[in-house]
Design a protein around this motif. Structure first.
Motif, PDB file in Angstrom:
ATOM      1  N   TRP A  31      -2.770  -3.546   6.666  1.00 41.10           N
ATOM      2  CA  TRP A  31      -1.966  -2.796   5.822  1.00 41.10           C
ATOM      3  C   TRP A  31      -1.434  -3.400   4.352  1.00 41.10           C
ATOM      4  CZ3 TRP A  31       1.933  -2.566  10.310  1.00 41.10           C
ATOM      5  CH2 TRP A  31       1.305  -1.648  11.658  1.00 41.10           C
ATOM      6  N   LEU A  32      -1.833  -2.820   3.416  1.00 37.58           N
ATOM      7  CA  LEU A  32      -1.531  -3.528   2.161  1.00 37.58           C
ATOM      8  C   LEU A  32      -0.188  -2.932   1.535  1.00 37.58           C
ATOM      9  CD1 LEU A  32      -5.245  -3.072   0.356  1.00 37.58           C
ATOM     10  CD2 LEU A  32      -4.157  -4.799   2.261  1.00 37.58           C
ATOM     11  N   GLY A  33       0.463  -4.053   0.806  1.00 38.99           N
ATOM     12  CA  GLY A  33       1.699  -3.844  -0.066  1.00 38.99           C
ATOM     13  C   GLY A  33       1.047  -3.554  -1.294  1.00 38.99           C
ATOM     14  N   ALA A  34       1.203  -2.316  -1.540  1.00 41.16           N
ATOM     15  CA  ALA A  34       0.565  -1.802  -2.967  1.00 41.16           C
ATOM     16  C   ALA A  34       1.278  -0.892  -3.610  1.00 41.16           C
ATOM     17  CB  ALA A  34      -0.835  -0.872  -2.487  1.00 41.16           C
ATOM     18  N   TYR A  35       1.428  -0.656  -5.087  1.00 43.50           N
ATOM     19  CA  TYR A  35       2.261  -0.115  -5.838  1.00 43.50           C
ATOM     20  C   TYR A  35       1.489   0.532  -7.086  1.00 43.50           C
ATOM     21  CZ  TYR A  35       5.821  -2.103  -3.251  1.00 43.50           C
ATOM     22  OH  TYR A  35       6.779  -2.351  -2.068  1.00 43.50           O
ATOM     23  N   LYS A  36       0.514  -0.362  -7.577  1.00 43.10           N
ATOM     24  CA  LYS A  36      -0.264   0.053  -8.823  1.00 43.10           C
ATOM     25  C   LYS A  36      -1.708   0.580  -8.353  1.00 43.10           C
ATOM     26  CE  LYS A  36       2.428  -2.987 -11.823  1.00 43.10           C
ATOM     27  NZ  LYS A  36       2.398  -3.919 -12.852  1.00 43.10           N
ATOM     28  N   PRO A  37      -2.110   1.522  -9.637  1.00 43.74           N
ATOM     29  CA  PRO A  37      -3.341   2.257  -9.228  1.00 43.74           C
ATOM     30  C   PRO A  37      -4.519   1.312  -8.575  1.00 43.74           C
ATOM     31  CG  PRO A  37      -2.501   3.191 -11.243  1.00 43.74           C
ATOM     32  CD  PRO A  37      -1.514   1.874 -10.741  1.00 43.74           C
ATOM     33  N   LYS A  38      -4.762   0.127  -9.048  1.00 48.29           N
ATOM     34  CA  LYS A  38      -6.044  -0.542  -8.663  1.00 48.29           C
ATOM     35  C   LYS A  38      -5.726  -0.780  -7.114  1.00 48.29           C
ATOM     36  CE  LYS A  38      -7.797  -2.865 -12.704  1.00 48.29           C
ATOM     37  NZ  LYS A  38      -8.243  -3.790 -13.528  1.00 48.29           N
ATOM     38  N   THR A  68      -6.451   0.242  -1.293  1.00 48.55           N
ATOM     39  CA  THR A  68      -6.101   0.732  -0.006  1.00 48.55           C
ATOM     40  C   THR A  68      -7.053   1.949   0.467  1.00 48.55           C
ATOM     41  OG1 THR A  68      -3.805   0.016  -0.673  1.00 48.55           O
ATOM     42  CG2 THR A  68      -3.872   1.647   1.176  1.00 48.55           C
ATOM     43  N   GLY A  69      -7.182   2.710  -0.214  1.00 43.84           N
ATOM     44  CA  GLY A  69      -7.871   3.925  -0.057  1.00 43.84           C
ATOM     45  C   GLY A  69      -9.354   3.851   0.659  1.00 43.84           C
ATOM     46  N   ARG A  70      -9.865   2.852  -0.159  1.00 46.90           N
ATOM     47  CA  ARG A  70     -11.418   2.746  -0.060  1.00 46.90           C
ATOM     48  C   ARG A  70     -11.639   1.506   1.226  1.00 46.90           C
ATOM     49  NH1 ARG A  70     -11.141   0.550  -5.374  1.00 46.90           N
ATOM     50  NH2 ARG A  70     -11.666  -1.622  -5.130  1.00 46.90           N
ATOM     51  N   ALA A  71     -10.556   0.650   1.495  1.00 43.72           N
ATOM     52  CA  ALA A  71     -11.040  -0.562   2.263  1.00 43.72           C
ATOM     53  C   ALA A  71      -9.822  -0.721   3.175  1.00 43.72           C
ATOM     54  CB  ALA A  71     -11.351  -1.866   1.371  1.00 43.72           C
ATOM     55  N   GLY A  88       1.257   7.974  -5.323  1.00 41.53           N
ATOM     56  CA  GLY A  88       0.381   7.019  -4.499  1.00 41.53           C
ATOM     57  C   GLY A  88      -0.543   7.459  -3.562  1.00 41.53           C
ATOM     58  N   ASN A  89      -0.050   8.633  -2.732  1.00 37.71           N
ATOM     59  CA  ASN A  89      -1.026   9.161  -1.886  1.00 37.71           C
ATOM     60  C   ASN A  89      -2.077   9.849  -2.695  1.00 37.71           C
ATOM     61  OD1 ASN A  89       0.334   8.921   0.627  1.00 37.71           O
ATOM     62  ND2 ASN A  89       1.578  10.450   0.249  1.00 37.71           N
ATOM     63  N   LYS A  90      -1.937  10.385  -3.832  1.00 38.67           N
ATOM     64  CA  LYS A  90      -3.204  10.751  -4.686  1.00 38.67           C
ATOM     65  C   LYS A  90      -4.217   9.893  -4.598  1.00 38.67           C
ATOM     66  CE  LYS A  90      -4.203  13.209  -8.928  1.00 38.67           C
ATOM     67  NZ  LYS A  90      -3.742  13.710 -10.094  1.00 38.67           N
ATOM     68  N   HIS A  91      -3.672   8.791  -5.333  1.00 31.41           N
ATOM     69  CA  HIS A  91      -4.646   7.644  -5.667  1.00 31.41           C
ATOM     70  C   HIS A  91      -5.287   7.316  -4.466  1.00 31.41           C
ATOM     71  CE1 HIS A  91      -3.840   6.857  -9.694  1.00 31.41           C
ATOM     72  NE2 HIS A  91      -2.449   6.804  -9.517  1.00 31.41           N
ATOM     73  N   ILE A  92      -4.721   6.908  -3.331  1.00 28.84           N
ATOM     74  CA  ILE A  92      -5.188   6.606  -1.880  1.00 28.84           C
ATOM     75  C   ILE A  92      -6.136   7.735  -1.339  1.00 28.84           C
ATOM     76  CG2 ILE A  92      -5.027   6.107   0.274  1.00 28.84           C
ATOM     77  CD1 ILE A  92      -1.997   4.780  -0.662  1.00 28.84           C
ATOM     78  N   ASP A  93      -5.807   8.745  -1.535  1.00 30.13           N
ATOM     79  CA  ASP A  93      -6.617   9.894  -0.924  1.00 30.13           C
ATOM     80  C   ASP A  93      -8.173   9.995  -1.643  1.00 30.13           C
ATOM     81  OD1 ASP A  93      -4.589  10.142   0.910  1.00 30.13           O
ATOM     82  OD2 ASP A  93      -4.039  12.069   0.209  1.00 30.13           O
ATOM     83  N   GLU A  94      -7.917  10.059  -2.915  1.00 32.33           N
ATOM     84  CA  GLU A  94      -8.925  10.025  -3.704  1.00 32.33           C
ATOM     85  C   GLU A  94     -10.151   9.080  -3.467  1.00 32.33           C
ATOM     86  OE1 GLU A  94      -7.659  10.670  -7.845  1.00 32.33           O
ATOM     87  OE2 GLU A  94      -6.954  12.792  -7.690  1.00 32.33           O
ATOM     88  N   ALA A  95      -9.514   7.678  -3.604  1.00 33.92           N
ATOM     89  CA  ALA A  95     -10.302   6.658  -3.322  1.00 33.92           C
ATOM     90  C   ALA A  95     -11.073   6.805  -1.796  1.00 33.92           C
ATOM     91  CB  ALA A  95      -9.589   5.209  -3.461  1.00 33.92           C
ATOM     92  N   ALA A  96     -10.025   7.118  -0.860  1.00 33.17           N
ATOM     93  CA  ALA A  96     -10.632   7.280   0.239  1.00 33.17           C
ATOM     94  C   ALA A  96     -11.829   8.345   0.531  1.00 33.17           C
ATOM     95  CB  ALA A  96      -9.747   7.885   1.508  1.00 33.17           C
ATOM     96  N   LEU A  97     -11.842   9.406  -0.125  1.00 36.76           N
ATOM     97  CA  LEU A  97     -12.720  10.427   0.039  1.00 36.76           C
ATOM     98  C   LEU A  97     -13.878   9.872  -0.842  1.00 36.76           C
ATOM     99  CD1 LEU A  97     -10.583  13.530  -0.774  1.00 36.76           C
ATOM    100  CD2 LEU A  97     -11.811  12.914   1.517  1.00 36.76           C
ATOM    101  N   SER A  98     -13.702   9.397  -2.081  1.00 38.00           N
ATOM    102  CA  SER A  98     -15.042   8.768  -2.712  1.00 38.00           C
ATOM    103  C   SER A  98     -15.845   7.650  -1.867  1.00 38.00           C
ATOM    104  CB  SER A  98     -14.483   8.019  -3.813  1.00 38.00           C
ATOM    105  OG  SER A  98     -13.861   9.158  -4.902  1.00 38.00           O
ATOM    106  N   ALA A  99     -15.022   6.862  -1.004  1.00 39.08           N
ATOM    107  CA  ALA A  99     -15.730   5.944  -0.170  1.00 39.08           C
ATOM    108  C   ALA A  99     -16.173   6.418   1.146  1.00 39.08           C
ATOM    109  CB  ALA A  99     -14.610   4.684  -0.025  1.00 39.08           C
ATOM    110  N   GLY A 100     -16.001   7.860   1.236  1.00 44.22           N
ATOM    111  CA  GLY A 100     -16.644   8.548   2.360  1.00 44.22           C
ATOM    112  C   GLY A 100     -15.560   8.431   3.556  1.00 44.22           C
ATOM    113  N   ARG A 101     -14.513   8.214   3.407  1.00 44.01           N
ATOM    114  CA  ARG A 101     -13.667   8.067   4.597  1.00 44.01           C
ATOM    115  C   ARG A 101     -12.713   9.305   4.297  1.00 44.01           C
ATOM    116  NH1 ARG A 101      -9.699   3.070   3.871  1.00 44.01           N
ATOM    117  NH2 ARG A 101     -10.080   3.012   6.216  1.00 44.01           N
ATOM    118  N   SER A 102     -12.006   9.508   5.351  1.00 44.98           N
ATOM    119  CA  SER A 102     -10.760  10.512   5.476  1.00 44.98           C
ATOM    120  C   SER A 102      -9.505  10.008   5.013  1.00 44.98           C
ATOM    121  CB  SER A 102     -10.658  11.187   6.863  1.00 44.98           C
ATOM    122  OG  SER A 102      -9.432  11.971   6.900  1.00 44.98           O
TER     123      SER A 102
END
Length: 299
Positions: A173-180, A185-188, A209-223
């Motif tokens: 679980w990552l403590g995260a606030y900024k886009p990077k 968080t979304g991809r890993a 925040g959810n938008k950044h995470i969701d987009e990164a997850a989908l790009s990494a082949g995750r849900s």
């Protein structure tokens, strides 16, 4: 509405004060007995007023029976990832699968450097955390052939033996606030763990925040649902409403249900060092929130 469908968890964020020495331990035991799902501790190894968080987690694991435990969040720059991976697996085994790995990239760099840590820029800290996550997963993959080899910019592991495997799939679980950090968080990672008080725009910031995470997850082949959304929160119980999380337990339940259904938050961690507040949170807020969310989900 953004609801990822996760089961709801309720926890406590306990201050690891060094004096009185057993106070944080007794609060964790109280949270366990009250029926909370999770107890967490901040990790600032450079803070002499605090107990060492890893030592505290280990001690609390031995004193509790059912509650899950996590750093909130562990300080990566002062905890080498290969050693931390084995420590996490060991505590998970000893506790019967009750450990989760809340971790951050670091932030108080003067204090980190004073303790012998390496000062990193924000971008470097994110890169170092990504390397660390790879090392955690490689060490835990005890059945994979060969040793662990990670030739990173910040961490090098040169053929370390794998294992032990943890008792369950430890959540990172990552403590995260900024886009990077959100994209990492979304991809890993397995969870996003911010504090409501640090969100300058309040609950509305969860949407971005959810938008950044969701987009990164989908790009990494995750849900997107592969990432649990957690939230540290503070508030006050009172007989009448005076604002967000400032009022009676039924108001708290309605507001937390809204965070679950509208923003996907499924783990609510209350910053509290008062056993009576923990008990009220566990006995009244948690079941009422679960009932509201279950009714809305229709199951």
């Amino acid at each position: 509405m953004t609801d990822y469908g996760h089961d709801l968890l309720f926890g406590a964020f306990v201050t690891p004060m060094a004096q009185p020495a057993t106070h944080a331990v007794e609060l964790a035991v109280a949270a366990d007995r009250a029926g909370l799902d999770l107890v967490t501790f901040q990790d600032h190894p450079y803070q002499p007023k605090f107990l060492d968080t890893w030592t505290l987690l280990s001690y609390v694991a031995a004193r509790t029976e059912r509650v899950r435990l996590s750093g909130n969040v562990l300080n990566l720059p002062l905890r080498h990832p290969a050693v931390l991976a084995r420590s996490a697996a060991s505590l998970d085994l000893l506790s019967g699968g009750r450990f989760e790995l809340g971790i951050g990239a670091g932030g108080f760099w003067d204090a980190i450097e004073a303790m012998g840590g390496r000062r990193l820029s924000p971008g470097q800290a994110v890169e170092a955390l990504e390397e660390a996550i790879r090392i955690f997963r490689e060490i835990w993959a005890a059945d994979e052939p060969g040793g662990v080899r990670v030739d990173g910019e910040y961490y090098q592991v040169k053929g370390a033996k794998r294992g032990p495997a943890p008792a369950h799939d430890i959540g990172i679980w990552l403590g995260a606030y900024k886009p990077k950090m959100l994209k990492l968080t979304g991809r890993a990672a397995d969870g996003w763990l911010p504090s409501l008080s640090y969100l300058q725009g309040g609950p509305g910031d969860l949407t971005e925040g959810n938008k950044h995470i969701d987009e990164a997850a989908l790009s990494a082949g995750r849900s997107p649902a592969d990432v649990r959304r957690l939230l540290n929160l503070s508030g006050r119980f009172a007989s009448s409403s005076r604002g967000l999380l400032d009022g009676p337990p039924d108001q708290w339940a309605e507001e937390l249900a809204g965070l679950a259904l509208d923003h996907g938050v499924s783990t609510f961690i209350l910053m509290a060092d008062d056993p009576s507040v923990m008990e009220l949170f566990a006995a009244e807020v948690a079941p009422a929130t679960r009932e509201l969310v279950t009714a809305e989900r229709g199951n």
